[in-house]
Design an enzyme around this catalytic site. Structure first.
Site, PDB file in Angstrom:
ATOM      1  N   LYS A 197       0.802  -1.219   0.000  1.00 45.45           N
ATOM      2  CA  LYS A 197       0.000   0.000   0.000  1.00 45.45           C
ATOM      3  C   LYS A 197       0.839   1.276   0.000  1.00 45.45           C
ATOM      4  O   LYS A 197       0.357   2.338  -0.422  1.00 45.45           O
ATOM      5  CB  LYS A 197      -0.928  -0.001   1.217  1.00 45.45           C
ATOM      6  CG  LYS A 197      -2.107  -0.953   1.107  1.00 45.45           C
ATOM      7  CD  LYS A 197      -3.162  -0.446   0.141  1.00 45.45           C
ATOM      8  CE  LYS A 197      -4.452  -1.235   0.241  1.00 45.45           C
ATOM      9  NZ  LYS A 197      -5.504  -0.683  -0.632  1.00 45.45           N
ATOM     10  N   SER A 249       0.829  -9.915  -0.206  1.00 47.28           N
ATOM     11  CA  SER A 249       0.617  -8.471  -0.282  1.00 47.28           C
ATOM     12  C   SER A 249       0.982  -7.711   0.977  1.00 47.28           C
ATOM     13  O   SER A 249       1.240  -6.502   0.931  1.00 47.28           O
ATOM     14  CB  SER A 249      -0.844  -8.182  -0.637  1.00 47.28           C
ATOM     15  OG  SER A 249      -1.713  -8.783   0.313  1.00 47.28           O
TER      16      SER A 249
END
Length: 339
Positions: free
Chosen positions: A58, A312
């Site tokens: 992110k 992720s």
């Protein structure tokens, strides 16, 4: 005849990549012998975005977005809503660029993510039980205080930032056949898909979501934006009941298939990534591994193929890790991990 310009282009991603790599990391791509030889009979590689700054991919999208704000927008400050990883990406970026940041998180957000976000210097506000409730509060506060919203996924600059992962993959493993990506709001898979499909349209791109919360899968199946949420999920970072219009459009065009995994399958994958790959993955980060281990993906995309499974993020409470370990010890009378 007029041709519509796509919301995110390969040029956007290339520019984002150059910007992000001035401060961010090129994360490792390692082969998992366990997944390669035991599970898929292909060559499976793990893209370790849990080793990116803030422990998640992110940071890429947040940095690209905030860097492009006007001086006036930067001076007023930014605000976002996030279950935790986007929150940390915004908080660290704001710290690096000298900008005030407010982050609205659900009251259920993992404590580790709350503490990390405030530790980077952001003001953390807890509001609502779900991401959607936190987002609604954030939108009202942004209007009231004149703050610029940094959307966690439905923003072309955020999507372009996440797409820098795709460019890295093409450099690290030019002969990719299949890429498996966790999906929440869709910013990650959209950006990666734009980058990969531009280079090699034949690459098969698979998104993975939890059975409990899979707004993108439900929307793609319905052919229009729709909401889906049947409960909570270990993959809290992807607990988005409905994707954005931009990510939905890109996913409709570029993502080849979506698969769903159960909570037990997510927990099993978290355990195996820790035990076999020596990497800490949060629930969302374990989704691709869960899909592989649960045989949710057709063999034709795996056998004798070069496969990338994206990890992720790794921002998980140690209490959650301990609970997961205890769960599998309880299921094995010998006192060893199952699997």
């Amino acid at each position: 005849m007029l041709t519509m310009t796509p919301p995110v282009t390969i040029k956007d991603i290339q520019e984002a990549s150059q910007l992000i790599h001035k401060v961010g990391r090129v994360t490792p791509l390692i082969q998992s012998m366990f997944l390669s030889r035991t599970v898929t009979h292909g060559d499976v590689y793990l893209k370790l975005e849990n080793m990116q700054l803030t422990g998640s991919f992110k940071f890429r999208g947040a940095y690209n977005k905030i860097h492009h704000l006007t001086d006036s927008e930067k001076q007023r400050g930014v605000i976002t809503a996030s279950a935790g990883n986007h929150a940390q990406g915004v908080a660290l970026t704001a710290h690096l660029l000298g900008i005030n940041a407010t982050v609205v998180m659900p009251e259920t957000a993992p404590l580790a993510k709350q503490q990390a976000t405030s530790g980077y210097g952001a003001r953390v506000i807890l509001a609502g039980q779900t991401f959607d409730e936190a987002r609604a509060f954030m939108e009202k506060k942004a209007t009231a205080d004149g703050l610029t919203i940094v959307d966690p996924y439905n923003d072309p600059l955020v999507i372009a930032g996440q797409g820098s992962i795709g460019l890295e993959l093409l450099t690290q493993l030019p002969t990719i056949d299949t890429v498996i990506v966790p999906v929440g709001g869709g910013g990650l898979i959209s950006g990666i898909a734009v980058a990969l499909k531009h280079a090699h349209p034949q690459i098969h791109i698979i998104g993975v979501q939890s059975e409990n919360v899979h707004g993108m899968t439900a929307s793609l199946q319905a052919g229009h934006l729709t909401r889906q949420c049947a409960g909570s999920t270990l993959a809290d970072g992807t607990a988005v009941a409905m994707p954005g219009d931009i990510t939905f459009g890109l996913a409709s065009d570029l993502v080849d298939e979506m698969v769903l995994v159960s909570e037990e399958e997510i927990a099993e994958a978290m355990k195996d990534l820790l035990q076999r790959a020596k990497t800490v993955a949060e629930g969302a980060g374990a989704l691709p591994t869960a899909a592989l281990e649960a045989h949710k993906i057709a063999a034709k995309w795996l056998t004798d193929k070069k496969v990338v499974a994206l990890v992720s993020g790794g921002n998980v409470d140690l209490e959650r890790v301990a609970q997961n370990i205890e769960h599998f010890f309880d299921h094995d009378p010998t006192g060893h991990f199952v699997g």
